[in-house]
Each structure stands twice: as structure tokens, then as C-alpha cells.
Scaffold this active site. Sequence first.
Site, PDB file in Angstrom:
ATOM      1  N   ASN A   8       0.834  -1.196   0.000  1.00  0.00           N
ATOM      2  CA  ASN A   8       0.000   0.000   0.000  1.00  0.00           C
ATOM      3  C   ASN A   8       0.865   1.241   0.000  1.00  0.00           C
ATOM      4  O   ASN A   8       0.389   2.350   0.211  1.00  0.00           O
ATOM      5  CB  ASN A   8      -0.950  -0.003   1.207  1.00  0.00           C
ATOM      6  CG  ASN A   8      -2.143  -0.906   0.923  1.00  0.00           C
ATOM      7  OD1 ASN A   8      -2.724  -0.832  -0.156  1.00  0.00           O
ATOM      8  ND2 ASN A   8      -2.467  -1.768   1.865  1.00  0.00           N
ATOM      9  N   ASN A  11       4.580   5.299  -2.836  1.00  0.00           N
ATOM     10  CA  ASN A  11       5.908   5.727  -3.308  1.00  0.00           C
ATOM     11  C   ASN A  11       6.644   4.585  -3.981  1.00  0.00           C
ATOM     12  O   ASN A  11       7.260   4.754  -5.031  1.00  0.00           O
ATOM     13  CB  ASN A  11       6.757   6.248  -2.141  1.00  0.00           C
ATOM     14  CG  ASN A  11       6.222   7.563  -1.643  1.00  0.00           C
ATOM     15  OD1 ASN A  11       5.778   8.397  -2.431  1.00  0.00           O
ATOM     16  ND2 ASN A  11       6.237   7.740  -0.330  1.00  0.00           N
ATOM     17  N   LYS A  12       6.539   3.404  -3.360  1.00  0.00           N
ATOM     18  CA  LYS A  12       7.187   2.225  -3.960  1.00  0.00           C
ATOM     19  C   LYS A  12       6.584   1.956  -5.343  1.00  0.00           C
ATOM     20  O   LYS A  12       7.289   1.639  -6.292  1.00  0.00           O
ATOM     21  CB  LYS A  12       6.944   0.982  -3.087  1.00  0.00           C
ATOM     22  CG  LYS A  12       7.867   0.835  -1.889  1.00  0.00           C
ATOM     23  CD  LYS A  12       7.699  -0.588  -1.338  1.00  0.00           C
ATOM     24  CE  LYS A  12       8.396  -0.853  -0.045  1.00  0.00           C
ATOM     25  NZ  LYS A  12       8.136  -2.214   0.470  1.00  0.00           N
ATOM     26  N   ASP A  68       9.561  -9.440   0.313  1.00  0.00           N
ATOM     27  CA  ASP A  68       9.762  -9.681   1.740  1.00  0.00           C
ATOM     28  C   ASP A  68      11.250  -9.483   2.027  1.00  0.00           C
ATOM     29  O   ASP A  68      12.098  -9.852   1.203  1.00  0.00           O
ATOM     30  CB  ASP A  68       9.319 -11.087   2.139  1.00  0.00           C
ATOM     31  CG  ASP A  68       9.074 -11.183   3.642  1.00  0.00           C
ATOM     32  OD1 ASP A  68       8.230 -10.432   4.154  1.00  0.00           O
ATOM     33  OD2 ASP A  68       9.750 -11.990   4.303  1.00  0.00           O
ATOM     34  N   THR A  69      11.532  -8.866   3.175  1.00  0.00           N
ATOM     35  CA  THR A  69      12.920  -8.526   3.500  1.00  0.00           C
ATOM     36  C   THR A  69      13.249  -8.955   4.913  1.00  0.00           C
ATOM     37  O   THR A  69      12.385  -8.924   5.789  1.00  0.00           O
ATOM     38  CB  THR A  69      13.120  -6.990   3.379  1.00  0.00           C
ATOM     39  OG1 THR A  69      12.875  -6.600   2.045  1.00  0.00           O
ATOM     40  CG2 THR A  69      14.532  -6.583   3.757  1.00  0.00           C
ATOM     41  N   ASP A 151      18.184   0.400   9.921  1.00  0.00           N
ATOM     42  CA  ASP A 151      19.150   1.229   9.180  1.00  0.00           C
ATOM     43  C   ASP A 151      20.250   1.844  10.058  1.00  0.00           C
ATOM     44  O   ASP A 151      21.409   1.872   9.638  1.00  0.00           O
ATOM     45  CB  ASP A 151      18.419   2.343   8.409  1.00  0.00           C
ATOM     46  CG  ASP A 151      17.813   1.832   7.105  1.00  0.00           C
ATOM     47  OD1 ASP A 151      18.121   0.687   6.716  1.00  0.00           O
ATOM     48  OD2 ASP A 151      17.037   2.582   6.483  1.00  0.00           O
ATOM     49  N   LYS A 171      21.213   4.668  -0.793  1.00  0.00           N
ATOM     50  CA  LYS A 171      20.801   3.377  -0.224  1.00  0.00           C
ATOM     51  C   LYS A 171      20.196   2.492  -1.313  1.00  0.00           C
ATOM     52  O   LYS A 171      20.490   1.300  -1.404  1.00  0.00           O
ATOM     53  CB  LYS A 171      19.788   3.601   0.910  1.00  0.00           C
ATOM     54  CG  LYS A 171      19.369   2.309   1.585  1.00  0.00           C
ATOM     55  CD  LYS A 171      18.307   2.501   2.658  1.00  0.00           C
ATOM     56  CE  LYS A 171      17.700   1.170   3.042  1.00  0.00           C
ATOM     57  NZ  LYS A 171      16.532   1.281   3.911  1.00  0.00           N
ATOM     58  N   ARG A 177      16.962  -4.015  -1.502  1.00  0.00           N
ATOM     59  CA  ARG A 177      15.677  -3.857  -2.186  1.00  0.00           C
ATOM     60  C   ARG A 177      15.897  -3.312  -3.586  1.00  0.00           C
ATOM     61  O   ARG A 177      15.284  -3.784  -4.542  1.00  0.00           O
ATOM     62  CB  ARG A 177      14.766  -2.932  -1.366  1.00  0.00           C
ATOM     63  CG  ARG A 177      13.303  -3.032  -1.784  1.00  0.00           C
ATOM     64  CD  ARG A 177      12.374  -2.275  -0.863  1.00  0.00           C
ATOM     65  NE  ARG A 177      12.345  -2.796   0.479  1.00  0.00           N
ATOM     66  CZ  ARG A 177      13.043  -2.337   1.505  1.00  0.00           C
ATOM     67  NH1 ARG A 177      13.816  -1.299   1.367  1.00  0.00           N
ATOM     68  NH2 ARG A 177      12.971  -2.890   2.685  1.00  0.00           N
TER      69      ARG A 177
HETATM   70  P1  IMP Z   1       9.409  -6.011   4.989  1.00  0.00           P
HETATM   71  O1  IMP Z   1       9.368  -7.425   4.531  1.00  0.00           O
HETATM   72  O2  IMP Z   1       9.863  -5.049   3.885  1.00  0.00           O
HETATM   73  O3  IMP Z   1       8.143  -5.565   5.656  1.00  0.00           O
HETATM   74  O4  IMP Z   1      10.561  -5.926   6.100  1.00  0.00           O
HETATM   75  C1  IMP Z   1      10.495  -6.633   7.325  1.00  0.00           C
HETATM   76  C2  IMP Z   1      11.283  -5.920   8.397  1.00  0.00           C
HETATM   77  O5  IMP Z   1      12.672  -5.915   8.056  1.00  0.00           O
HETATM   78  C3  IMP Z   1      10.928  -4.442   8.578  1.00  0.00           C
HETATM   79  O6  IMP Z   1       9.903  -4.272   9.495  1.00  0.00           O
HETATM   80  C4  IMP Z   1      12.222  -3.865   9.121  1.00  0.00           C
HETATM   81  O7  IMP Z   1      12.339  -4.137  10.497  1.00  0.00           O
HETATM   82  C5  IMP Z   1      13.265  -4.688   8.417  1.00  0.00           C
HETATM   83  N1  IMP Z   1      13.725  -4.016   7.171  1.00  0.00           N
HETATM   84  C6  IMP Z   1      13.298  -4.298   5.911  1.00  0.00           C
HETATM   85  N2  IMP Z   1      13.936  -3.538   5.018  1.00  0.00           N
HETATM   86  C7  IMP Z   1      14.784  -2.761   5.729  1.00  0.00           C
HETATM   87  C8  IMP Z   1      15.713  -1.757   5.350  1.00  0.00           C
HETATM   88  O8  IMP Z   1      15.914  -1.405   4.183  1.00  0.00           O
HETATM   89  N3  IMP Z   1      16.405  -1.189   6.366  1.00  0.00           N
HETATM   90  C9  IMP Z   1      16.236  -1.532   7.668  1.00  0.00           C
HETATM   91  N4  IMP Z   1      15.373  -2.445   8.067  1.00  0.00           N
HETATM   92  C10 IMP Z   1      14.649  -3.062   7.109  1.00  0.00           C
END
Ligand code: IMP
Length: 191
Positions: A8, A11-12, A68-69, A151, A171, A177
Amino acid sequence: MKLVFATNNNNKIKEVQSLIPSHITLLSLEDIKCFEDIPETQPTIEGNALQKANYVKDNYGFDCFADDTGLEVEALNGAPGVFSARFAGPQRNAKDNMVKLLEDLGKSTNRTANFKTVIALSLQNKMETFTGICNGEITKTQHGNSGFGYDPIFRPNGLQETFAEMSLKQKNTIGHRGKAVSLLVEYLNTL
Ligand code: IMP
């Protein structure tokens, strides 16, 4: 062609839309009236990205990609990983998460870590994944105010600044990402 980006964050969406061919129109979750929380219950980052893309495909019928990150810390056997958002508890608080991570690492001299983003694309009943990794280390204290999440305690290899001390542009150029999005865009540009 319409393609849902399972987010949602407008910007992304704008950012990716500007990089892909104009015959592909990106839609947000709001655009398709998906207001529920999409389940993210898999044990891996890749699994969660696949789960989210599949959910949109199965429940709304749209081609879709989802990201997912997670932050993987070597001395913590890959934690917080898939639990990055809720490492210190269900309140999903970035400060609490950083404090817990620094406490768990303690005086460990192995500060090696990496951020990993997986994008899963469900397109015409085929699934593709794109992975971006940024290698670095966990600092001993927090530095900088930009960005979000972890970060202020993540310093990419070869640099003096944490992610929170650099511009968003910088970044994105070196970050996890940005790398995964570049691979996705490269793929979409071949369609
Ligand atoms: P999401 O899958 O993008 O929602 O990321 C899951 C969690 O990983 C986020 O809530 C942050 O805690 C952490 N996270 C994801 N991307 C980053 C980033 O670029 N920098 C710092 N923390 C991140």
C-alpha cells in the site's frame, strides 16, 4: 497488462512504475480492494514473498509481485531473518528491535550481517523470484536518523556510513531492495 504490487506504499509503486514498460500498469492492494492482512507465516523470507504473491493470485485473480525482506546476522545463526519486523515482540517497534539485536550480539566480534530482499512474481501462472542481497556489519551503537527499521545499525561493506546516514538514492543504489527491484525490472522489460 495489469500487475498488482502487493503493497500500500504508493511511493514504492510510483518508483517501480517509472522503471517498467508503459504497457504494464501497476495496481496497489487498495486499487484491488484488498484491505485484509495478507498471511506471512512461512519460515523463510522467500517463502513469505511467494505466499503473498500466491494469495493475491488465488483470492483476487491478478498477476502480482510481492516482496519480503529480512536482516540475517551471522553470529545469531541468521536471526532475526524472517522475524525482523517483530524481533522484540508483536509491537513491531524498530527501536526495540535494534536494542534487542545489539543486546543479543553483546560484545561479539563477529558483526557480519546481510539484508536480503526476495521479490516473488506470479505472472501468467508462472512464478519467478528475484533476490537482492547487501552484505555488511552491525555497528556497536546507532548512527544516523534517515531510513527505517535497522538502518541506524547496519553499515554496508566498504562504506563508513550506516544506511541511516546516507541518502535514499545512495541506499537504493547499493541496497538489497534496489538490487531485487532492478532484477525484476530487467525481467519485465523483456516481456
Ligand atoms: P518487509 O518485509 O519489507 O516488511 O521488512 C520486514 C522488516 O525488516 C521491517 O519491518 C524492518 O524491520 C526490516 N527491514 C526491511 N527492510 C529494511 C531496510 O531497508 N532497512 C532496515 N530495516 C529493514
